[in-house]
Write a protein that holds these residues in place. Structure first.
Motif, PDB file in Angstrom:
ATOM      1  N   VAL A   1       0.714  -1.373  -0.106  1.00  0.00           N
ATOM      2  CA  VAL A   1       0.049   0.090  -0.002  1.00  0.00           C
ATOM      3  C   VAL A   1       0.943   1.301  -0.062  1.00  0.00           C
ATOM      4  O   VAL A   1       1.938   1.290   0.414  1.00  0.00           O
ATOM      5  CB  VAL A   1      -0.892   0.166   1.100  1.00  0.00           C
ATOM      6  CG1 VAL A   1      -1.955  -1.341   1.196  1.00  0.00           C
ATOM      7  CG2 VAL A   1      -0.213   0.032   2.558  1.00  0.00           C
ATOM      8  N   LEU A   2       0.354   2.241  -0.448  1.00  0.00           N
ATOM      9  CA  LEU A   2       1.019   3.728  -0.507  1.00  0.00           C
ATOM     10  C   LEU A   2      -0.029   4.661   0.064  1.00  0.00           C
ATOM     11  O   LEU A   2      -1.078   4.886  -0.770  1.00  0.00           O
ATOM     12  CB  LEU A   2       1.592   4.031  -1.896  1.00  0.00           C
ATOM     13  CG  LEU A   2       2.735   5.075  -2.041  1.00  0.00           C
ATOM     14  CD1 LEU A   2       3.788   4.853  -1.332  1.00  0.00           C
ATOM     15  CD2 LEU A   2       3.046   5.163  -3.563  1.00  0.00           C
ATOM     16  N   ALA A   3       0.220   5.466   0.933  1.00  0.00           N
ATOM     17  CA  ALA A   3      -0.870   6.387   1.425  1.00  0.00           C
ATOM     18  C   ALA A   3      -0.332   7.744   1.778  1.00  0.00           C
ATOM     19  O   ALA A   3       0.909   7.767   2.240  1.00  0.00           O
ATOM     20  CB  ALA A   3      -1.701   5.895   2.765  1.00  0.00           C
TER      21      ALA A   3
ATOM     22  N   THR B   1      -0.777  12.082   3.289  1.00  0.00           N
ATOM     23  CA  THR B   1      -1.449  12.512   4.627  1.00  0.00           C
ATOM     24  C   THR B   1      -2.558  13.490   4.314  1.00  0.00           C
ATOM     25  O   THR B   1      -3.255  14.058   4.805  1.00  0.00           O
ATOM     26  CB  THR B   1      -0.334  13.498   5.151  1.00  0.00           C
ATOM     27  OG1 THR B   1       0.049  14.387   4.044  1.00  0.00           O
ATOM     28  CG2 THR B   1       0.960  13.040   5.519  1.00  0.00           C
ATOM     29  N   HIS B   2      -3.047  13.147   3.120  1.00  0.00           N
ATOM     30  CA  HIS B   2      -4.269  13.654   2.239  1.00  0.00           C
ATOM     31  C   HIS B   2      -5.582  12.777   2.229  1.00  0.00           C
ATOM     32  O   HIS B   2      -6.523  13.359   1.692  1.00  0.00           O
ATOM     33  CB  HIS B   2      -3.985  14.426   0.839  1.00  0.00           C
ATOM     34  CG  HIS B   2      -2.911  15.360   1.038  1.00  0.00           C
ATOM     35  ND1 HIS B   2      -3.177  16.756   1.461  1.00  0.00           N
ATOM     36  CD2 HIS B   2      -1.552  15.297   0.872  1.00  0.00           C
ATOM     37  CE1 HIS B   2      -1.889  17.500   1.264  1.00  0.00           C
ATOM     38  NE2 HIS B   2      -1.003  16.623   0.961  1.00  0.00           N
ATOM     39  N   GLY B   3      -5.266  11.796   2.746  1.00  0.00           N
ATOM     40  CA  GLY B   3      -6.430  10.843   2.997  1.00  0.00           C
ATOM     41  C   GLY B   3      -6.519   9.710   1.673  1.00  0.00           C
ATOM     42  O   GLY B   3      -7.491   8.928   1.873  1.00  0.00           O
ATOM     43  N   ASN B   4      -5.569   9.803   0.813  1.00  0.00           N
ATOM     44  CA  ASN B   4      -5.404   9.086  -0.446  1.00  0.00           C
ATOM     45  C   ASN B   4      -4.482   7.665   0.339  1.00  0.00           C
ATOM     46  O   ASN B   4      -3.631   7.635   0.705  1.00  0.00           O
ATOM     47  CB  ASN B   4      -4.733   9.810  -1.620  1.00  0.00           C
ATOM     48  CG  ASN B   4      -5.373  11.035  -1.873  1.00  0.00           C
ATOM     49  OD1 ASN B   4      -6.471  11.260  -1.890  1.00  0.00           O
ATOM     50  ND2 ASN B   4      -4.815  12.262  -1.983  1.00  0.00           N
ATOM     51  N   CYS B   5      -5.286   6.734  -0.618  1.00  0.00           N
ATOM     52  CA  CYS B   5      -4.441   5.437  -0.329  1.00  0.00           C
ATOM     53  C   CYS B   5      -4.599   4.407  -1.394  1.00  0.00           C
ATOM     54  O   CYS B   5      -5.823   4.339  -1.967  1.00  0.00           O
ATOM     55  CB  CYS B   5      -4.796   4.773   1.080  1.00  0.00           C
ATOM     56  SG  CYS B   5      -4.080   3.113   1.198  1.00  0.00           S
ATOM     57  N   VAL B   6      -3.713   3.906  -2.019  1.00  0.00           N
ATOM     58  CA  VAL B   6      -3.763   2.894  -3.001  1.00  0.00           C
ATOM     59  C   VAL B   6      -2.983   1.542  -2.722  1.00  0.00           C
ATOM     60  O   VAL B   6      -2.145   1.503  -1.878  1.00  0.00           O
ATOM     61  CB  VAL B   6      -3.310   3.645  -4.529  1.00  0.00           C
ATOM     62  CG1 VAL B   6      -3.844   4.692  -4.902  1.00  0.00           C
ATOM     63  CG2 VAL B   6      -1.798   3.919  -4.182  1.00  0.00           C
TER      64      VAL B   6
ATOM     65  N   GLN C   1       8.567   7.555  -3.617  1.00  0.00           N
ATOM     66  CA  GLN C   1       7.055   7.941  -3.190  1.00  0.00           C
ATOM     67  C   GLN C   1       6.942   8.038  -1.699  1.00  0.00           C
ATOM     68  O   GLN C   1       6.310   8.866  -1.234  1.00  0.00           O
ATOM     69  CB  GLN C   1       6.090   6.668  -3.546  1.00  0.00           C
ATOM     70  CG  GLN C   1       5.900   6.469  -5.185  1.00  0.00           C
ATOM     71  CD  GLN C   1       5.316   7.769  -5.580  1.00  0.00           C
ATOM     72  OE1 GLN C   1       4.508   8.577  -5.080  1.00  0.00           O
ATOM     73  NE2 GLN C   1       5.692   8.356  -6.797  1.00  0.00           N
ATOM     74  N   GLN C   2       7.709   7.334  -0.892  1.00  0.00           N
ATOM     75  CA  GLN C   2       8.122   7.611   0.576  1.00  0.00           C
ATOM     76  C   GLN C   2       8.515   9.202   0.979  1.00  0.00           C
ATOM     77  O   GLN C   2       8.012   9.816   1.630  1.00  0.00           O
ATOM     78  CB  GLN C   2       8.875   6.667   1.288  1.00  0.00           C
ATOM     79  CG  GLN C   2       8.436   5.145   1.306  1.00  0.00           C
ATOM     80  CD  GLN C   2       9.201   4.434   2.262  1.00  0.00           C
ATOM     81  OE1 GLN C   2       9.090   3.929   3.191  1.00  0.00           O
ATOM     82  NE2 GLN C   2      10.437   4.299   2.067  1.00  0.00           N
ATOM     83  N   LEU C   3       9.369   9.432   0.154  1.00  0.00           N
ATOM     84  CA  LEU C   3      10.033  10.786   0.251  1.00  0.00           C
ATOM     85  C   LEU C   3       8.990  11.975  -0.089  1.00  0.00           C
ATOM     86  O   LEU C   3       8.946  13.116   0.606  1.00  0.00           O
ATOM     87  CB  LEU C   3      11.231  11.041  -0.441  1.00  0.00           C
ATOM     88  CG  LEU C   3      12.580   9.991  -0.118  1.00  0.00           C
ATOM     89  CD1 LEU C   3      13.450  10.246  -1.069  1.00  0.00           C
ATOM     90  CD2 LEU C   3      12.998  10.266   1.370  1.00  0.00           C
ATOM     91  N   ARG C   4       8.143  11.537  -1.144  1.00  0.00           N
ATOM     92  CA  ARG C   4       7.091  12.538  -1.670  1.00  0.00           C
ATOM     93  C   ARG C   4       6.289  12.562  -0.478  1.00  0.00           C
ATOM     94  O   ARG C   4       5.551  13.787  -0.092  1.00  0.00           O
ATOM     95  CB  ARG C   4       6.498  11.937  -2.911  1.00  0.00           C
ATOM     96  CG  ARG C   4       7.556  12.423  -4.047  1.00  0.00           C
ATOM     97  CD  ARG C   4       7.090  12.233  -5.417  1.00  0.00           C
ATOM     98  NE  ARG C   4       7.870  12.573  -6.589  1.00  0.00           N
ATOM     99  CZ  ARG C   4       8.260  13.552  -6.868  1.00  0.00           C
ATOM    100  NH1 ARG C   4       7.730  14.635  -6.574  1.00  0.00           N
ATOM    101  NH2 ARG C   4       9.132  13.543  -7.922  1.00  0.00           N
ATOM    102  N   VAL C   5       5.714  11.392   0.034  1.00  0.00           N
ATOM    103  CA  VAL C   5       4.683  11.591   1.309  1.00  0.00           C
ATOM    104  C   VAL C   5       5.379  12.228   2.332  1.00  0.00           C
ATOM    105  O   VAL C   5       4.647  13.025   3.050  1.00  0.00           O
ATOM    106  CB  VAL C   5       4.252  10.120   1.376  1.00  0.00           C
ATOM    107  CG1 VAL C   5       3.402   9.887   2.685  1.00  0.00           C
ATOM    108  CG2 VAL C   5       3.455   9.472   0.449  1.00  0.00           C
TER     109      VAL C   5
ATOM    110  N   ALA D   1       0.551  14.884  -2.005  1.00  0.00           N
ATOM    111  CA  ALA D   1      -0.527  14.062  -2.281  1.00  0.00           C
ATOM    112  C   ALA D   1       0.230  13.172  -3.263  1.00  0.00           C
ATOM    113  O   ALA D   1       0.900  13.563  -4.245  1.00  0.00           O
ATOM    114  CB  ALA D   1      -1.916  14.640  -2.791  1.00  0.00           C
ATOM    115  N   LEU D   2      -0.361  11.790  -3.238  1.00  0.00           N
ATOM    116  CA  LEU D   2      -0.060  10.873  -4.269  1.00  0.00           C
ATOM    117  C   LEU D   2      -0.569  11.368  -5.476  1.00  0.00           C
ATOM    118  O   LEU D   2      -1.399  11.965  -5.961  1.00  0.00           O
ATOM    119  CB  LEU D   2      -1.019   9.640  -3.913  1.00  0.00           C
ATOM    120  CG  LEU D   2      -0.665   8.612  -2.643  1.00  0.00           C
ATOM    121  CD1 LEU D   2      -1.567   7.535  -2.626  1.00  0.00           C
ATOM    122  CD2 LEU D   2       0.825   8.331  -2.421  1.00  0.00           C
TER     123      LEU D   2
END
Length: 404
Positions: free
Chosen positions: A41-43, A45-50, A138-142, A147-148
């Protein structure tokens, strides 16, 4: 079995205290032949998760993964979708953000929650290979508050990927004994669709006090059969000398018809896979200065084999036996002397002076490279000496008890 419960609980408590600082235990549903399937999973801080597909990690020994693959093969797409949705619900339900893995056990069309790993896992490269997503980026961006950049509809997988964990363990006879020491030479496989994530180089020392993962061999193929063929080719091209590794066991897994048919389970390596033909290579000791070559008779599940061992002294090791029980390790010195086969720490003393033991009974529990191994009596008799206590550090060949 009933007689094994107390020892199993004690072992689990020791591991829990050592790694988590707490010793509470809980019981889980028992599955007879499950597969280990997990969801990346990748989530944010804006409530998005895929979720980025699934991985199958069923090729294990001692509940530690040996080979992982993506996507999980031969599971109904409806079930895989349900797993992914469940993983997203778990992540959102606890307010999680970052890359993470939700793990399940799968059997007979049903899946059961196992745990959530709130980090990037060892096997994340297979997901990267089939999705084209850089999970570290993606971790660094989160973490930076972004946002994803993708939705679930944007996640597409292509081809099949396998990861082989190359550990410093001796799989001879299926024992998977830790093999710390100095790596004489390390040359990784190369080529299209082949990736090596390594933590060591030629000349590096593998300590008994740390995890024994040398590196990860990751391959991609247009389909699962192509990925398996490429993985076996890459394993054949790998060169690691100075320590024993799990490469021969990995090749045996990939070559087996059960693995090809996806009929293996998390218990398959230990209960079904026959590794009796694997013997310790002379390359482990290198046959260098101060080392002596010995031809030793070994019994594996009642069958006799002649193998070659190298020792640092002149004394020849006695005949040994290895079994399929968890972490079995037997070594003997002189008559009645019980010695440890490798460097490690004593985490359990199972006998006292005056106890009667039979050949094969566990005498002490030795921890080496994060794995526990039972060191067993090499003869029947009475324990006349116990030379170690819990917490003692020992070296290969040290005498821990004497049986008269």
């Amino acid at each position: 079995a009933d007689d094994d419960v107390e020892a199993a609980v004690d072992s689990a408590r020791r591991e829990s205290v050592a790694y988590f600082g707490r010793d509470e235990l809980y019981l889980e549903r028992y599955l007879t032949a499950p597969r280990h399937v997990e969801v990346q999973v990748l989530a944010d801080t804006h409530g998005n998760c895929v979720y980025l597909g699934t991985r199958d990690c069923s090729a294990q020994r001692r509940h530690q993964k040996l080979i992982e693959e993506a996507p999980a093969p031969l599971i109904d797409p409806v079930v895989l979708s349900a797993m992914g949705d469940a993983a997203v619900r778990v992540s959102k339900g606890c307010g999680y953000y970052n890359a993470g893995t939700v793990e399940f056990l799968y059997e007979d069309g049903d899946f059961y929650f196992l745990e959530m790993n709130t980090r990037l896992q060892v096997e994340h490269p297979v997901t990267e290979m089939v999705t084209g997503t850089d999970l570290v980026e993606q971790q660094l961006r989160v973490a930076s508050g972004e946002a994803l950049s993708m939705t679930q509809a944007d996640v597409v997988t292509q081809g099949h990927a396998l990861e082989i964990r190359v550990n410093a363990e001796d799989p001879a006879g299926g024992a998977f004994l830790p093999s710390p020491g100095r790596i004489s030479e390390l040359r990784a496989a190369q080529g299209f669709g082949t990736r090596w994530d390594g933590g060591y180089e030629s000349g590096d020392e593998l300590s008994q006090f740390y995890d024994n993962l040398i590196g990860k061999l990751i391959v991609w193929g247009a389909d699962r059969d192509a990925a398996i063929a490429r993985a076996r080719r890459a394993l054949a091209e790998m060169t690691i000398t100075g320590v024993a590794t799990t490469i021969p066991a990995a090749d045996a897994i990939l070559a087996h018809e059960d693995f090809a048919a996806v009929t293996h389970s998390t218990k398959w390596v230990e209960e079904t896979l026959d590794l009796s033909h694997l013997v310790t290579s002379g390359d482990v000791a290198g046959g260098g200065a101060g080392r002596t070559r010995h031809e030793v008779a070994v019994q594996v599940d009642g069958e006799r084999f002649e193998v070659v061992l190298w020792t640092s002294g002149e004394g020849a090791p006695a005949a040994a036996r290895t079994g399929r029980q968890r972490g079995a390790a037997r070594a003997s010195g002189g008559e009645g002397e019980v010695t440890v086969p490798m460097q490690g720490t004593i985490v359990g003393v199972l006998v006292s002076i005056g106890d009667e033991v039979s050949e094969g009974d566990p005498v002490v529990v030795l921890e080496a490279m994060k794995m526990e191994n039972n060191v067993a009596a090499t003869r029947s008799g009475t324990v006349s000496e116990v030379r170690v206590s819990v917490g003692d550090s020992v070296g290969g060949g040290d005498i821990v008890a004497v049986i008269s």
